[in-house]
Design a protein around this motif. Sequence first.
Motif, PDB file in Angstrom:
ATOM      1  N   LYS A  47       4.953   1.454   4.326  1.00 54.73           N
ATOM      2  CA  LYS A  47       6.288   1.366   4.904  1.00 54.73           C
ATOM      3  C   LYS A  47       6.495   2.485   5.918  1.00 54.73           C
ATOM      4  O   LYS A  47       7.146   2.294   6.946  1.00 54.73           O
ATOM      5  N   HIS A  88       0.870  -1.170   0.000  1.00 59.56           N
ATOM      6  CA  HIS A  88       0.000   0.000   0.000  1.00 59.56           C
ATOM      7  C   HIS A  88       0.901   1.212   0.000  1.00 59.56           C
ATOM      8  O   HIS A  88       1.988   1.166   0.578  1.00 59.56           O
ATOM      9  N   PRO A  89       0.435   2.291  -0.631  1.00 63.79           N
ATOM     10  CA  PRO A  89       1.220   3.514  -0.534  1.00 63.79           C
ATOM     11  C   PRO A  89       1.303   3.891   0.952  1.00 63.79           C
ATOM     12  O   PRO A  89       0.336   3.689   1.703  1.00 63.79           O
ATOM     13  N   ASN A  90       2.446   4.355   1.358  1.00 62.88           N
ATOM     14  CA  ASN A  90       2.592   4.841   2.726  1.00 62.88           C
ATOM     15  C   ASN A  90       2.718   3.753   3.789  1.00 62.88           C
ATOM     16  O   ASN A  90       2.952   4.068   4.946  1.00 62.88           O
TER      17      ASN A  90
END
Lengths: 324, 242
Positions: free
Chosen positions: A156, A152-154
């Motif tokens: 990490k 998913h974006p973000n």
Amino acid sequence: MKLPLPPWVRPRALIALLATCAALALGPLLHSDVYIHNLLTLTFIGIAAALAWNWLGGYLGQVSFGHAAMFGLGGFVAAKAEISMGMPMVFAWCFGGVIAGLYALVWGHPTLRLRGPYFSIATIGVGEATRLVGTYWDWLTGGSSGTSLPMHPNLKFTLYWYALALAAVAMAASYALRRSSLGLALLAIKSDVDAASDVGVSSTRLQDLVLFLSGAMIGVCGASYGSYFSYIEPGDMFGFDRSISWVLMGVIGGIGTIAGPALGAIIFVLLRQYLIASYPQLYLGLYGILLVLVILFEPLGLTGLSLRVLRRARPDLIVSGSET
Amino acid sequence: MSAVLRADGLSKRFGGLKAVDNVSLTLDEGRILGLIGPNGAGKSTCFSMLAGSTSPTAGRVFLGDREITGLPAFRAARGGVVRTHQIVRPFANLTIFENAVVAAVQCSGLDHAGARALARETLEFAGLAARRNEYPAGLTLAGRKRLEMARALACAPKVLLLDEVIAGVNPAEAQEMVTLILRIRDERKVSIIMTEHVMAAVMRLCERVVVLDAGKLIAAGEPKEIVQNPEVIAAYLGKKHA
């Protein structure tokens, strides 16, 4: 204000833990260095794993060289649960952790009758066997080509806080296990199983409990590690050097101490990051030297060292016992 | 007088060796029972079976009316039968106080504060209070034997099994140990079975003595009768002297 705390909790320790967590939680909002952000996340996972290893290796004195088995199992089970069953990430982590804890009981309940080096040798066998089976079972692990997790974006970026929470839980559990009356029973088992049984300690049950907790926490660490890298592979997850790394963290920081392994994990992760970048051929050798030095001069590791310094500086502060 | 601990026909085989062969004994409440015999007679094996660390091949053990045969050691200890070890086994990584706390927490069913109070009070009783924050390694042998007893007492036992707590200490310390054992019986209301080689102590402490030889019970009675018994003398010194 009086908090309803168990009598063995020192308010100072609680405040220190909360303050450290608060400061670390605010950190990413103040700086935007991605490298440091990532390094800290990995350090948190390392801290949680090293502490969990210490519950068995330090508190009970049963040094395991096979904890990567639970790390890998937790990682792959969580990945499978997330991908095939659509479980939300945190639930999948917990699920992976429980399975890993149960797996630890399956091999550990019979093996914990062995003590000292005999137990350690058995864990090497368990770790390696699990790695081979893991590589072979591609329905679970994807075989040698590994498993990819949803990205998913973000994700990490936010995993920083999840990892911090994990480390905080592990720290609190380490404190509770050692300081509550359970902790004394564990140390009694470490010192002499039979004598402990003779004064009413149910050694088998307590050892199983600690083994489960340790395996489950390591499993959750494996699961969060998987989410963090979004790609995992059996050779790495179940790797023997991974098991060794927790032994090293424990020994460097102070085996059997409450916070020592966390310190060891910080040193280990940071040092490795630096050494791998600068001297990739040397780094295992340097760990070896560090290990020999610690064992020769300060068996309690960095914790022992700092206690010694503190005792010299303020002899009035530390008494030999711990009756409070 | 009621029996607090009773063993019926206890036997233990190790392969072809009968370490204990059909031994029955009864400990009355508030009494000290001596269990004597030459080396290898089966005294320690007998103790292990009474305390649950070894399960008997045959026979039964009762604590009051409750059968405790073959219970694991920690259950026997929580039930009220606690043993000490001939070769002392303190928890070296715990302070003297913590040694007693472990026992108090596990056996007594008290909460944290209550168990600590019991441990503190027990150490005071055994004369170890001043050194409670030290580690057992700093104690003399007599001190460690005291700790062994204090730790067992912190379990709040009904029956205490003392395995050679006097042998090996100097005469002055032995005298103190005898006094301590009497105080355990009188002030703590604990019934005691003790094995001992120091006959002077056995004569002073025990109302009744049972004698084992090669696993078999060969005599039982008052200490004065026992030392006159030809079979007992033969067991210790050979037939020629009996």
